[in-house]
Write an enzyme that holds these catalytic residues in place. Sequence first.
Site, PDB file in Angstrom:
ATOM      1  N   ASP A 188       2.004 -19.003 -46.971  1.00  0.00           N
ATOM      2  CA  ASP A 188       1.463 -19.598 -46.352  1.00  0.00           C
ATOM      3  C   ASP A 188       1.447 -18.691 -44.835  1.00  0.00           C
ATOM      4  O   ASP A 188       0.818 -19.094 -43.929  1.00  0.00           O
ATOM      5  CB  ASP A 188       2.204 -20.877 -45.266  1.00  0.00           C
ATOM      6  CG  ASP A 188       1.665 -21.802 -46.844  1.00  0.00           C
ATOM      7  OD1 ASP A 188       0.701 -21.499 -47.314  1.00  0.00           O
ATOM      8  OD2 ASP A 188       2.798 -22.539 -47.303  1.00  0.00           O
ATOM      9  N   CYS A 189       2.659 -17.995 -44.836  1.00  0.00           N
ATOM     10  CA  CYS A 189       2.735 -16.867 -43.535  1.00  0.00           C
ATOM     11  C   CYS A 189       2.088 -16.070 -43.248  1.00  0.00           C
ATOM     12  O   CYS A 189       1.709 -15.520 -42.415  1.00  0.00           O
ATOM     13  CB  CYS A 189       4.261 -17.154 -42.942  1.00  0.00           C
ATOM     14  SG  CYS A 189       4.586 -18.086 -42.833  1.00  0.00           S
TER      15      CYS A 189
END
Length: 799
Positions: free
Chosen positions: A483-484
């Site tokens: 997600d990052c």
Amino acid sequence: MKFGHFDDANREYVITNPRTPWPWINYLGCEEFFSLVSNTAGGYSFYKDAKFRRITRYRYNGVPMDAGGMYFYIKDGATVWNPGWKPCKTELDFYECRHGMGYTRITGAKDGVSASLLMFVPLKTHAEVLKLTLRNTTKKAKRVKLFSFVEWCLWNASTDMENFQRNFSTGEVEIDGSTIYHKTEYKERRNHYAFYGVNAKIDGFDTDRETFLGLYNGFDDPDAVRAGKCANSVAHGWSPIAAHQLDVSLRPGESKELVFTLGYVELPEAEKWQRKGVVNKKPAKAILKRFDTSAKVDRAFAQLKAYWDDLLSRYSVKSGNERLDRMVNVWNQYQCMVTFNMSRSASFFESGIGRGMGFRDSNQDLVGFVHQIPDRARERILDIAATQFPDGGCYHQYQPLTKRGNNDIGGGFNDDPMWLIFGTVAYLKETGDFSILEEKVPFDNKKGSEVTLFEHLKVSFDHVLNNLGPHKLPLIGRADWNDCLNLNCFSHDPNESFQTTENKTKGSKAESLMIAGLFCVCGRDYAELCARLGRKAESARAAKAVAAMEKAVEKHGWDGEWYLRAYDFFGRKVGSKENDEGKIFIESQGWCAMAEIGKAKGMPEMALDATKKHLECAHGIVLNQPAFTKYVVEYGEISTYPAGYKENAGIFCHNNPWIIIAEAIAGRGEDAFAHWAKIAPSYTEDRSELHKVEPYVYCQMVAGRDAAKPGEGKNSWLTGTAAWNWYAVSEYILGIKPDYDALVVDPCLPKSLGRYTVTRRFRGATYEITVVNKSGRGKLAKPVRLPLINGTRKFVVEI
Ligand code: BGC
Ligand code: NOJ
């Protein structure tokens, strides 16, 4: 240093020192009513949805840590103590907390009185039962005053924390005998109330927090307890609570049992009221009656035990390695059930407010529990699929109460669609229930848009193909599993969320090798499924697309010694020798090696060797190296974390099993097992003071070698780590894999595992499979396929 020990026979972790390095928690409830409880009785309860139906209040990130819970105060002369040590923290003569399967038992003793508190949520019940046993262990009569305490939450956990101009005026309660009813907002739009009762006559109560505690006191020093007397306060607005007072006398050696019940009731509009302004208490009384004697409580507790015996009997191993056995037989399966129930919503790291059920998360979780509760897995798959869009894209999450998708934590994660294939195939292989593929499922929950679940798989598959980049590799979208890694985000504003801020997708060349590997694994599954369904042309189309993807990876995704991680917005390499930081990442090594891309050229093994060389450390495999030391705007959140934490070179325990599985596929049993033993909680137990979080469940992240304290764990309980380690250990190390028409035995073992027996229930039959690693090679030349059988049969597989 340890703070307790495993009690394998009882399937409990026994905490013997209340000062654990972090609250060590457990989950009560496995259907609709849930409580989180720490080893010092902190925690809270909710019905179905930790955001919208919060029953009791909890303050996150508080000082002191873990304040608020299901408290009991015992006042014995001038001494006030709690069975769970907190909140008064009076030194106890004895303390023990046993976290078991869906229950917790906390016992404290002080000055000749012992108090043992059993907490659980009975099956099919919207209530938590708390049975308190008080015992006088002296030869003299004892008189103590007992106070219960919970603090009501005003249902919506977000507004409860912020809208004080309203909240301080809305609180309403009723008191009826020994039961306190919480009915805030009931007279308007709510159809639910909560109650807290006890099966004995009470000597007082309080329902107003300020009266019970005193405005300037903490939970550790309530005015009412100090005075030895409740004030029978009735809350009007402010903060409603429930506290009972019972004066208890105990003869020498005598025990008394009290049953407290914390429950939740929903009523249809027409039946809400008993009379004007008085809630209809009939359903609450029915619940209270079900648990108004110890014998009834004990029966409900026995039923809960039987429920867990059954669930855990579906896969068990006897290997002689107790750390392995207790993870497989008890705790890993238990954690998988908790992630099934909670997804990523409510833990001591997740507030229950921020996240609902994740699309990616819940599909992955399926491999952890489908063998235990196939029917609920079926329902889950259909719920998830109903939040998909017609083009195969997905909401990243949905709220369990409404089952509607939302973009609160962002959308457009291009790995999401693949996980629906992953989860559905796991369900099909476990159950053989192909009828699920014929179920009609809407898009975005819109009536009239229904197509079969199979069509949902097809649009999932096509979503990747319709979103390819310049190298014919999958475009990453907002992000993939990581997600990052926000390659299209370009955020300069600290007030923006990396997950939800608008992305610059136009003209983006950002491609993901992780999705490429994932696509090959799931795409092959999809092709095989189509072939089994007689959809030959679709199967051939899928196989061709997978082959083309493999080619693209070999050509554009190989960096010489490992797989690249991605291409960024501008089409520059990410995860390459050419980069200064972030030269190598774990995700693409895991997925492309699992997919065996470039096998003929030895790519998977080279990638696994590079992983070992560059990413492995004493506590597991870190996510990337070198860690980012400066903010890279074109990479986003990954470069915001200090080196060694979270997605920036933390040990993300969720993706370690990808490497473990890839090692097993490559036949490297020593490496597979060594990687697993580094992150398995039962192996971290001896260094609990460093590891910090529970030694009985996996945590999402352990600080990596660049961190200030390598080995320190965070984010325990709600993580894909549970399902992935289960999958790795049960199917790839021990090697018992469900398939469409067989149970496959295909282990990959270290030398230390010479022989073990797995008992596996599969399609209504019981397989007792003994694997003997006679040759020490640890891997069969060819997997053994056990046919479908009836009844129980023993099999011996020799390697
Ligand atoms: C975390 C991720 C998480 C994401 C979405 C990030 O800050 O590092 O692990 O998945 O937020 O909540
Ligand atoms: C946590 C999320 O729940 C999971 O879906 C994600 O893949 C990891 N963070 C990695 O960023």
